[in-house]
Write a protein that holds these residues in place. Structure first.
Motif, PDB file in Angstrom:
ATOM      1  N   ARG A 323     -10.900 -14.532 -42.508  1.00  0.00           N
ATOM      2  CA  ARG A 323     -12.192 -14.247 -41.914  1.00  0.00           C
ATOM      3  C   ARG A 323     -12.418 -12.752 -41.832  1.00  0.00           C
ATOM      4  O   ARG A 323     -11.491 -11.999 -41.523  1.00  0.00           O
ATOM      5  CB  ARG A 323     -12.248 -14.805 -40.473  1.00  0.00           C
ATOM      6  CG  ARG A 323     -12.172 -16.292 -40.409  1.00  0.00           C
ATOM      7  CD  ARG A 323     -13.337 -16.816 -41.185  1.00  0.00           C
ATOM      8  NE  ARG A 323     -13.225 -18.231 -41.447  1.00  0.00           N
ATOM      9  CZ  ARG A 323     -14.126 -19.112 -41.034  1.00  0.00           C
ATOM     10  NH1 ARG A 323     -15.132 -18.708 -40.300  1.00  0.00           N
ATOM     11  NH2 ARG A 323     -14.006 -20.363 -41.367  1.00  0.00           N
ATOM     12  N   CYS A 324     -13.643 -12.315 -42.067  1.00  0.00           N
ATOM     13  CA  CYS A 324     -13.979 -10.900 -41.977  1.00  0.00           C
ATOM     14  C   CYS A 324     -13.794 -10.437 -40.530  1.00  0.00           C
ATOM     15  O   CYS A 324     -14.316 -11.057 -39.609  1.00  0.00           O
ATOM     16  CB  CYS A 324     -15.418 -10.692 -42.412  1.00  0.00           C
ATOM     17  SG  CYS A 324     -16.064  -9.066 -42.035  1.00  0.00           S
ATOM     18  N   PRO A 325     -13.044  -9.355 -40.303  1.00  0.00           N
ATOM     19  CA  PRO A 325     -12.819  -8.898 -38.928  1.00  0.00           C
ATOM     20  C   PRO A 325     -14.100  -8.424 -38.260  1.00  0.00           C
ATOM     21  O   PRO A 325     -14.193  -8.372 -37.042  1.00  0.00           O
ATOM     22  CB  PRO A 325     -11.830  -7.748 -39.088  1.00  0.00           C
ATOM     23  CG  PRO A 325     -11.879  -7.356 -40.515  1.00  0.00           C
ATOM     24  CD  PRO A 325     -12.360  -8.538 -41.295  1.00  0.00           C
ATOM     25  N   LYS A 326     -15.099  -8.084 -39.063  1.00  0.00           N
ATOM     26  CA  LYS A 326     -16.326  -7.555 -38.477  1.00  0.00           C
ATOM     27  C   LYS A 326     -17.340  -8.654 -38.160  1.00  0.00           C
ATOM     28  O   LYS A 326     -17.905  -8.688 -37.069  1.00  0.00           O
ATOM     29  CB  LYS A 326     -16.949  -6.540 -39.446  1.00  0.00           C
ATOM     30  CG  LYS A 326     -17.801  -5.506 -38.756  1.00  0.00           C
ATOM     31  CD  LYS A 326     -18.140  -4.395 -39.713  1.00  0.00           C
ATOM     32  CE  LYS A 326     -19.375  -3.653 -39.223  1.00  0.00           C
ATOM     33  NZ  LYS A 326     -19.926  -2.815 -40.296  1.00  0.00           N
ATOM     34  N   CYS A 327     -17.562  -9.550 -39.109  1.00  0.00           N
ATOM     35  CA  CYS A 327     -18.624 -10.545 -38.891  1.00  0.00           C
ATOM     36  C   CYS A 327     -18.096 -11.965 -38.765  1.00  0.00           C
ATOM     37  O   CYS A 327     -18.852 -12.869 -38.397  1.00  0.00           O
ATOM     38  CB  CYS A 327     -19.647 -10.473 -40.011  1.00  0.00           C
ATOM     39  SG  CYS A 327     -19.017 -11.057 -41.594  1.00  0.00           S
ATOM     40  N   ARG A 345     -12.316  -9.561 -49.633  1.00  0.00           N
ATOM     41  CA  ARG A 345     -13.359  -8.763 -48.993  1.00  0.00           C
ATOM     42  C   ARG A 345     -14.428  -9.702 -48.434  1.00  0.00           C
ATOM     43  O   ARG A 345     -14.556 -10.863 -48.869  1.00  0.00           O
ATOM     44  CB  ARG A 345     -13.976  -7.774 -49.977  1.00  0.00           C
ATOM     45  CG  ARG A 345     -14.607  -8.470 -51.143  1.00  0.00           C
ATOM     46  CD  ARG A 345     -15.160  -7.496 -52.155  1.00  0.00           C
ATOM     47  NE  ARG A 345     -15.931  -8.237 -53.149  1.00  0.00           N
ATOM     48  CZ  ARG A 345     -16.443  -7.700 -54.229  1.00  0.00           C
ATOM     49  NH1 ARG A 345     -16.279  -6.408 -54.489  1.00  0.00           N
ATOM     50  NH2 ARG A 345     -17.146  -8.417 -55.072  1.00  0.00           N
ATOM     51  N   CYS A 346     -15.201  -9.165 -47.486  1.00  0.00           N
ATOM     52  CA  CYS A 346     -16.273  -9.941 -46.852  1.00  0.00           C
ATOM     53  C   CYS A 346     -17.280 -10.360 -47.921  1.00  0.00           C
ATOM     54  O   CYS A 346     -17.542  -9.606 -48.850  1.00  0.00           O
ATOM     55  CB  CYS A 346     -16.970  -9.078 -45.788  1.00  0.00           C
ATOM     56  SG  CYS A 346     -18.356  -9.891 -44.995  1.00  0.00           S
ATOM     57  N   VAL A 347     -17.845 -11.562 -47.805  1.00  0.00           N
ATOM     58  CA  VAL A 347     -18.817 -11.990 -48.815  1.00  0.00           C
ATOM     59  C   VAL A 347     -20.029 -11.054 -48.844  1.00  0.00           C
ATOM     60  O   VAL A 347     -20.697 -10.938 -49.853  1.00  0.00           O
ATOM     61  CB  VAL A 347     -19.287 -13.451 -48.609  1.00  0.00           C
ATOM     62  CG1 VAL A 347     -18.195 -14.422 -48.987  1.00  0.00           C
ATOM     63  CG2 VAL A 347     -19.740 -13.681 -47.179  1.00  0.00           C
ATOM     64  N   VAL A 359     -25.367  -5.465 -45.531  1.00  0.00           N
ATOM     65  CA  VAL A 359     -23.999  -5.113 -45.869  1.00  0.00           C
ATOM     66  C   VAL A 359     -23.185  -5.203 -44.598  1.00  0.00           C
ATOM     67  O   VAL A 359     -23.525  -4.618 -43.584  1.00  0.00           O
ATOM     68  CB  VAL A 359     -23.909  -3.681 -46.440  1.00  0.00           C
ATOM     69  CG1 VAL A 359     -22.465  -3.338 -46.760  1.00  0.00           C
ATOM     70  CG2 VAL A 359     -24.770  -3.563 -47.674  1.00  0.00           C
ATOM     71  N   CYS A 360     -22.102  -5.983 -44.630  1.00  0.00           N
ATOM     72  CA  CYS A 360     -21.262  -6.068 -43.435  1.00  0.00           C
ATOM     73  C   CYS A 360     -20.201  -4.995 -43.510  1.00  0.00           C
ATOM     74  O   CYS A 360     -20.260  -3.997 -42.831  1.00  0.00           O
ATOM     75  CB  CYS A 360     -20.642  -7.448 -43.325  1.00  0.00           C
ATOM     76  SG  CYS A 360     -19.389  -7.548 -42.062  1.00  0.00           S
ATOM     77  N   SER A 361     -19.215  -5.209 -44.352  1.00  0.00           N
ATOM     78  CA  SER A 361     -18.146  -4.234 -44.453  1.00  0.00           C
ATOM     79  C   SER A 361     -17.660  -4.208 -45.893  1.00  0.00           C
ATOM     80  O   SER A 361     -17.336  -5.245 -46.470  1.00  0.00           O
ATOM     81  CB  SER A 361     -17.005  -4.627 -43.520  1.00  0.00           C
ATOM     82  OG  SER A 361     -15.837  -3.947 -43.902  1.00  0.00           O
TER      83      SER A 361
HETATM   84 ZN    ZN Z   1     -18.196  -9.312 -42.753  1.00  0.00          ZN
END
Ligand code: ZN
Length: 565
Positions: A323-327, A345-347, A359-361
């Motif tokens: 899982r993306c740590p940011k979103c 990487r984040c989708v 753009v998330c990360s």
């Molecule tokens: Zn993300």
């Protein structure tokens, strides 16, 4: 010029007709006609709303038609049996009255005269408030009655029976299909029930939702709604319905009515709002599957939720788990030119990945590092399950003390509320004494304000305490810890036993024990999957990346967490 008033008569019965006796449409019409006669009015029309709540306004066709008649100048008097037939909503009462008056007409009630004076308006307001209050009381009584029946084991909602069952209605009993006293109970419909057992059996044995649907399709079985096409989603609904393990529910949704929805383009003005789980009522039903099969299926469903479909041969080890740590969205594995490594990487790693340009990360995580860290962490726990066991023990400790802490706080809050009440009484007395001796009553305003604010704060906190999740059920956490450790050890053994497992196979093993992995700069968070039999719902481990070392384990239930540093 004709000086006789021209009257339009309006009658209404609501869906709660039986609760409001003596108000049939015929009786109302007779009263209105009599009133028209007394006024010497010529009746130009009659409009009625049957089965429509007095809480509505825009969607009462009969009412709207009578208003239109007055606004068109074809009538000047609207005759209604009484105020509760007119409207049971205070705001609507004034709105309708204003419309009638604006058109130069007047409202006439058969049972009461409201003179066009301030006193008349006051009486109208008071009687209107009563009608509004009565509607709320009737509604509350109905809601409570349904709830009580559900608590007594009788399902009040009988229009939709779940697949495999029939919920007995009054009509069934009258038709002699079921014995009296079975109204609202769940009866097994064997022709469907045998398929429910098959569905659970097949799914527990490893068939996919699609394969189960295909089998039913091949058998030519009609779907629960009489269709011909079985979809994976329908299978999922059946598998997720707890009635099949003997526990039906009532009160999952609450019906809400909002007339403005029609203006906003919805087809219906009522809609269902989901209610929090603590307000559901469970009703006993005969079980079609045993608890073990049920648990197996739920575990599989839970696993499916996070996983990607797609070509299993190309699947990265942690696809769908990372899982993306940011979103918190899924991360995707990619092979890039950067040193020939594989990354996750984040989708939403760049603007072109998302249709909205979000753009998330853009951060990439080296796949080999994260994967090695996860596998090593599992191996560490498998060889030394003490850290998990002690986290379970801490959790148990907290679980025991948590209800006491809440009870103590509740007690002290209530004591303060009592003290506040006596202080308020004292201030009131002081104010009375002060006013009598000529002091300004406003001087006490600030004190009353303080008391009010403090009371609100205390009551808010009390409500919070009351809404806390119910105490966590007693459980043998040692057994639960051992169960998790055992399952984990078996998976790790399988994972490390053979060097030539494909990524897809390893992935399959990991998804049986891991709920999610969240990578970070230095630490990786691994969320394990306790079985559905456990009282514990989350087991979380924090693992350093280089070298992999477990720094913390946390065991959680919905109500709280326990940590082991
Ligand atoms: Zn993300």
């Amino acid at each position: 010029m004709n000086t006789f008033p021209k009257a339009i008569l309006y009658t209404r019965v609501s869906t709660f007709g039986q609760a409001e006796h003596g108000t049939s449409l015929d009786e109302q019409l007779a009263a209105c006609t009599k009133k028209a006669g007394q006024l010497g009015a010529q009746i130009v029309g009659h409009e009625e709303d049957a089965g429509v709540s007095g809480g509505l306004y825009a969607s009462r066709d009969g009412l709207q038609a009578s208003l239109a008649t007055i606004e068109a100048g074809q009538a000047d008097t609207l005759i209604i049996a009484n105020l509760s037939r007119f409207s049971r909503d205070r705001e609507h009462q004034s709105a309708i009255k204003k419309r009638v008056q604006a058109a130069g007409g007047r409202l006439v009630f058969c049972d009461m005269d409201f003179a066009d004076t301030p006193e008349g308006d006051l009486a109208f307001g008071i009687m209107g408030t009563f009608a509004d209050y009565e509607r709320k009381v009737i509604r509350e009584r109905t809601v409570k009655g349904r709830r009580r029946r559900a608590e007594e084991g009788v399902q009040p909602c009988r229009n939709m029976s779940p697949f495999g069952y029939h919920v007995v209605s009054e009509r069934d009993v009258l038709a002699g299909l079921y014995p009296a006293g079975t109204v609202g109970t769940y009866q097994i419909v064997e022709a469907e029930a045998r398929w429910v057992r098959e569905i659970f059996g097949w799914y527990a044995a490893g068939l996919s939702l699609r394969q189960v649907a295909q089998r039913l399709q091949d058998h030519g079985l009609p779907t629960p709604r009489g269709g011909v096409c079985w979809r994976p989603k329908t299978i999922k609904w059946i598998l997720e319905n707890p009635v099949h393990k003997g526990m039906a529910t009532f009160g999952k949704f609450e019906r809400q009515v909002d007339e403005s929805r029609l203006e906003r383009g919805y087809k219906r003005m009522d809609f269902n709002r989901a209610t929090p789980e603590e307000r559901w009522v469970h009703i006993k039903a005969p079980a079609l599957v045993d608890e073990h099969t049920w648990d197996l299926c739920q575990e599989r469903l839970r696993g499916n939720r996070n996983l990607l479909s797609g070509n299993p041969e190309r699947r990265y080890l942690l696809t769908g788990l990372l899982r993306c740590p940011k979103c918190g969205r899924r991360m995707r594995g990619i092979r890039t030119g950067r040193g020939g490594y594989t990354y996750y990487r984040c989708v939403y790693n760049n603007a072109s990945a998302c249709s909205a340009g979000l753009v998330c990360s853009p951060k990439h995580f080296r796949a080999d590092e994260v994967e090695a860290c996860v596998v090593e962490a599992l191996r560490l726990v498998a060889s030394g399950p003490e850290s998990v066991a002690s986290a379970y023990a801490v959790y148990d400790e907290q679980r025991r003390s948590a209800p006491n802490a809440a009870a103590q706080e509740r007690q002290s809050l209530q004591a303060e509320l009592t003290a506040l009440a006596s202080r308020e009484q004292a201030v009131i007395e002081a104010q009375i004494a002060g006013v009598q001796s000529g002091a300004d009553p406003a001087a006490y305003k600030a004190v009353f304000g303080q008391i009010r604010d403090r009371r609100a704060a205390l009551q808010k906190r009390l409500a919070e305490l009351a809404s806390l999740a119910p105490p966590i059920p007693e459980a043998n956490v040692q057994t639960e810890a051992a169960e998790l450790a055992g399952r984990l050890a078996a998976i790790v053994e399988e994972l490390l036993a053979s060097a030539d497992l494909t990524n897809a196979e390893k992935h399959g093993l990991l998804t049986r024990i891991i709920e999610a992995v969240v990578p970070g700069e230095e630490k990786v968070r691994i969320e394990l999957k306790p079985s559905s039999r456990q009282t514990v719902t989350h087991v979380c481990m924090w693992v350093t990346v280089a070298p992999p070392r477990i720094v913390r384990v946390e065991v959680k239930h919905r109500a709280g967490a326990a940590r082991v540093p």
